[in-house]
Design a protein around this motif. Structure first.
Motif, PDB file in Angstrom:
ATOM      1  N   LEU B  63      -8.534 -43.231  41.546  1.00 50.60           N
ATOM      2  CA  LEU B  63      -7.177 -42.702  41.364  1.00 50.60           C
ATOM      3  C   LEU B  63      -6.789 -42.723  39.891  1.00 50.60           C
ATOM      4  N   THR B  65      -8.721 -42.243  37.467  1.00 52.06           N
ATOM      5  CA  THR B  65      -9.391 -41.153  36.755  1.00 52.06           C
ATOM      6  C   THR B  65      -9.058 -39.798  37.374  1.00 52.06           C
ATOM      7  N   ASN B  66      -7.995 -39.753  38.205  1.00 56.12           N
ATOM      8  CA  ASN B  66      -7.516 -38.499  38.800  1.00 56.12           C
ATOM      9  C   ASN B  66      -8.566 -37.730  39.588  1.00 56.12           C
ATOM     10  N   THR B  67      -9.377 -38.465  40.333  1.00 53.54           N
ATOM     11  CA  THR B  67     -10.373 -37.816  41.190  1.00 53.54           C
ATOM     12  C   THR B  67      -9.658 -37.110  42.351  1.00 53.54           C
ATOM     13  N   PRO B  68     -10.112 -35.904  42.734  1.00 46.98           N
ATOM     14  CA  PRO B  68      -9.494 -35.240  43.892  1.00 46.98           C
ATOM     15  C   PRO B  68      -9.643 -36.093  45.151  1.00 46.98           C
ATOM     16  N   MET B  69      -8.653 -35.993  46.036  1.00 51.34           N
ATOM     17  CA  MET B  69      -8.623 -36.850  47.226  1.00 51.34           C
ATOM     18  C   MET B  69      -9.840 -36.702  48.108  1.00 51.34           C
TER      19      MET B  69
END
Lengths: 113, 259
Positions: B63, B65-69
């Motif tokens: 989260l 590193t803004n990884t897609p869900m």
């Protein structure tokens, strides 16, 4: 991009399902059948392999770029050795984690984490 | 003397070392989840519903590193796949229980309470599936409360500069579990092989899939080596299979309740 609390909630529910399936199905499947001997013999080596892979990733691989970093994370490497010794001598998970955290905190003041 | 104790006290005593060791890791995990944007209630929820140190640390780090869900959920599924293996090795001991029981047992199964329960089932004839479930629930209680408090601590104190350090809690936990798995030189060899394959596979595949590749390959190699030694009838006194005894005294080992 910022996730909202609702997004987080949805993530938790999806994670729960993703975590539940591999825990439940084999239990269900094998509770009524006999596990083949060779399968058990093989599974014996699964935990040690997986844990090593996870530790090696934390210590030697940059998880953002997936590149090998060698001995760059010196503080973690030295702390890891301390954890091995503490774990071997004490057989206690709590002590191992505690010593590891303290060691890495001290080492990080003069080495790269 | 122990026989006169109430059963739940006895079970609680078995779970206690595990529960206490969850406190520092749970606190660390709560702090990281807070840093990833989870509020304390969501942290509590994820601790109860997912109940896996590895998975929760993974969620926190991805989260940030803004990884897609969907990527997070897929990675998580692969990480949790190992429970398929742990679960099937435990299944022989919980035969004949209801589907509802299996459901509850599976929900709160994780690495550490698996280790405790597997050892108890293997060494203690009176250990019942119900006791095993109680161990899971005690560890769940300590884990989720520690996470919740960690999340509150993260709320009150600025922890941003210390996250790399807190993250090491998980690494230390896995190192501990490796050490507990060491039975003979072959286990050490398998561990080494897995480490080498993991680095190569992670760097080439550029994804968490590398971990799965390393796990399956290294464990299979270990299995094949042992199989060959046993088949040749050289198992007794073999260099690779000779048992390694821990330095700690017997009393310490049985007290910790783990291997």
């Amino acid at each position: 991009m910022q996730y909202s609390s609702m997004d987080h909630f949805i993530l938790i529910i999806c994670s729960m399902i993703a975590a539940f399936i591999p825990r439940f199905l084999p239990l269900k499947f094998f509770s009524t059948r006999k596990i083949p001997e060779w399968f058990n013999e093989w599974m014996k080596y699964v935990p040690v392999s997986l844990f090593t892979a996870l530790v090696v990733r934390d210590l030697f691989v940059n998880t953002k770029t997936y590149t090998f970093v060698g001995l760059e994370y010196m503080a973690k490497l030295l702390a890891a050795i301390i954890v091995i010794v503490v774990a071997y001598r004490s057989r206690s998970m709590g002590l191992s984690v505690l010593f590891g955290l303290v060691a890495v905190a001290i080492l990080a003041t003069f080495l790269t984490v | 003397m122990e026989k006169t104790e109430a059963r739940w006290v006895e079970v609680f005593k078995v779970s206690l070392p595990l529960c206490l060791s969850y406190v520092p890791i749970g606190l660390a995990c709560g702090i990281l989840l807070h840093a990833a944007g989870f509020n304390p209630l969501l942290t509590l929820l994820v601790s109860v519903l997912v109940f896996s140190g590895g998975a929760q640390f993974l969620i926190a780090s991805m989260l940030t590193t803004n990884t897609p869900m969907q990527t997070i959920v897929i990675m998580l599924f692969f990480l949790e796949l190992r429970y398929a293996l742990l679960g099937s090795s435990l299944s022989q001991y919980i035969k004949g229980t209801s589907k509802k029981f299996l459901y509850f047992f599976a929900v709160s199964l994780n690495d550490e309470n698996y280790a405790v329960n597997y050892l108890k089932f293997a060494t203690d004839k009176s250990w019942t599936p119900k006791d095993a479930l109680a161990v899971e629930h005690w560890s769940l209680l300590f884990w989720s409360v520690a996470n919740f408090i960690g999340s509150l601590v993260g709320n009150l104190l600025p922890m941003e500069n210390y996250l790399d350090i807190v993250d090491f809690a998980l690494t230390a936990m896995f190192i501990y579990m490796i050490v507990m798995q060491i039975r003979n030189k072959l286990t050490i060899l398998v561990s080494f092989i897995s480490g080498v394959i993991a680095i190569v596979a992670l760097v080439t595949l550029k994804s968490t899939m590398g971990l799965i590749v390393a796990t399956l390959l290294a464990s299979f190699i270990g299995f094949m080596i042992e199989h060959n030694i046993v088949k040749k009838g050289e198992a007794k006194g073999n260099f690779w299979l000779k048992k390694i005894k821990p330095k700690a005294s017997r009393k310490v080992i049985s007290k910790s309740g783990e291997k």
